[in-house]
Design an enzyme around this catalytic site. Structure first.
Site, short mmCIF file in Angstrom:
data_model
loop_
_atom_site.label_atom_id
_atom_site.label_comp_id
_atom_site.label_asym_id
_atom_site.label_seq_id
_atom_site.Cartn_x
_atom_site.Cartn_y
_atom_site.Cartn_z
N HIS A 306 -8.84 -14.68 40.90
CA HIS A 306 -9.60 -15.89 40.58
C HIS A 306 -10.95 -15.82 41.28
O HIS A 306 -11.06 -15.33 42.41
CB HIS A 306 -8.83 -17.14 41.02
CG HIS A 306 -9.34 -18.41 40.44
ND1 HIS A 306 -10.41 -19.09 40.99
CD2 HIS A 306 -8.95 -19.13 39.36
CE1 HIS A 306 -10.64 -20.18 40.26
NE2 HIS A 306 -9.78 -20.24 39.28
N ASP A 363 -4.02 -19.62 34.88
CA ASP A 363 -4.25 -19.37 33.46
C ASP A 363 -3.18 -18.45 32.88
O ASP A 363 -2.80 -18.58 31.71
CB ASP A 363 -5.63 -18.76 33.24
CG ASP A 363 -6.75 -19.66 33.74
OD1 ASP A 363 -6.78 -20.83 33.30
OD2 ASP A 363 -7.56 -19.23 34.56
#
Length: 430
Positions: A306, A363
């Protein structure tokens, strides 16, 4: 709290700038007087080293893998709370007591209906319109239907607008989906939870009863909660920038939805599913891991690591359990999920992933859950916008009530042509 000042020396002069502490996080240098004192701006593309505002809502420590809503760790909220309680927390700053929560939930529930003319507005879109296009249009149009909550100087109207947006966004999202597949719109039900009501509006049809699975309802609520706010990201900054001009709250949230639509912001879970589809089968995973390790290969492993979290993504750890529960309950047979689970296993054990801190992120799991539940990929960003509305409206409300707030006006480093004289058309040559 003020600390020892930061000193800057240039052009034979000394300048002094105050340094402040936040509650947690890095110190900030107050450079508001920089241009007045030096005649110079700072250059910070993307504003990654600039605090654009003061906020008490959300804090992220990317190095530690921490996400706090009003000081509460996301893991504790996910374990013990629900989305309605989190909405209240973001808006008001404290967790509600039982009576406050019931009153707030009831208020949201009884604002989920839409003005009937908005259904006609949706019918004006092409049948193949992207659901995000409908979301931007319909949310922006709310200001044309709810004139009694657009005066941003009125505290009561600000709160009414906040309640309306959180309440009506699921109805608009489900309506956009139903329109795209040619099914009749499903009205909200007041005897269902926020997440359960949304699932019912999405997947029920008049021909038969739809029973909401508690497992899916819990996973949906978790996804909403984990995406509710995430500090001053691109879409939140867009909402604040639009709001700084005095625009009405419906227009500001529509601006946030438009920003979220960009694939670099709200489309990561869709990109992750596309990657899993590209891999195709479990036996091809080693091939793609080698491609990911090859710096000369443009292939990237989506859904791992991330930009903000340099360690693990705390939201992913929460959603992992829900993803496995959803897949187990639905028993969906799909090679894509086999690839996802094997990739997850490798990522948590392989030295390359561990060394690079390429852990599965939120995600990765949200994409798997949403696909298993039957959401088409074009709805993924819509769901992100739905969840993030509570954070956007909380950030907007905080900004409006901040006495230091002023209209946003970023500066620039101009590198174009300097001043020159206009040349008449007949003197410009061929």
């Amino acid at each position: 709290m003020s600390n020892d000042p930061m000193n800057l020396t240039g052009n034979g002069k000394d300048f002094e700038y105050a340094v402040y502490d936040g509650t947690v996080g890095p110190q900030v240098i107050d450079i508001r007087s920089l241009y007045a004192q030096t005649g110079m701006f700072t250059f910070d593309p993307g504003f990654t080293s600039t605090a654009s505002c003061e906020s008490k809502i959300t804090f992220i420590d990317g190095d530690k893998g921490e996400l706090l809503y009003r000081g509460y760790p996301i893991e504790q909220l996910a374990e013990q709370s629900d989305y309605m309680e989190v909405c209240y927390l973001l808006l008001f700053g404290e967790l509600p007591n039982a009576a406050e929560k019931e009153q707030f939930t009831t208020r949201i529930t009884y604002h989920t209906m839409l003005h009937e003319q908005l259904f006609r507005l949706v019918h004006g879109f092409r049948r193949d319109a992207h659901p995000m296009a409908i979301m931007v249009g319909v949310v922006g149009a709310l200001s044309a239907f709810y004139h009694d909550s657009t005066d941003i100087t009125d505290e009561h109207q600000r709160m009414v607008a906040s309640i309306r947006l959180i309440a009506k966004i699921p109805t608009i999202a489900a309506m956009a989906y139903k329109y795209s597949i040619g099914q009749p719109f499903v009205y909200p039900k007041n005897d269902m939870t926020y997440a359960g009501n949304f699932l019912n509006m999405m997947f029920s049809v008049p021909a038969e009863d739809y029973v909401v699975s508690p497992t899916l309802e819990n996973a949906m609520d978790l996804i909403f909660m984990l995406h509710a706010d995430h500090e001053q990201n691109a879409s939140t900054s867009t909402v604040r920038l639009a709001g700084s001009s005095g625009a009405n709250p419906f227009a500001c949230i529509a601006a946030g939805i438009a920003c979220l639509w960009g694939p670099a912001h709200g489309g990561a879970n869709e990109a992750c599913l596309k990657m899993l589809g590209e891999i195709g089968t479990v036996d091809r995973i080693p091939e793609f891991i080698e491609k990911a390790k090859d710096k000369s290969d443009p292939f990237r492993l989506m859904g791992f690591g991330h930009r903000v979290y340099k360690n693990h993504d705390p939201r992913a750890q929460v959603l992992r359990k829900a993803a496995h529960a959803v897949l187990q309950e639905l028993g969906v047979s799909d090679p894509l999920f086999d690839v996802a689970m094997e990739l997850e296993r490798i990522a948590l054990e392989d030295e390359y992933f561990i060394a690079k801190k390429l852990y599965p992120n939120v995600d990765f799991y949200s994409g798997i859950i949403l696909k298993a539940m039957g959401f088409p990929v074009e709805m993924f960003t819509v769901l992100f916008a739905l969840a993030r509305t509570s954070g956007w409206i909380s950030q907007w409300k905080e900004m409006i009530e901040d006495p230091k707030q002023k209209i946003g006006r970023p500066r620039q480093l101009y590198t174009g042509t300097p001043m020159r004289d206009f040349v008449p058309l007949d003197e410009r040559g061929e």
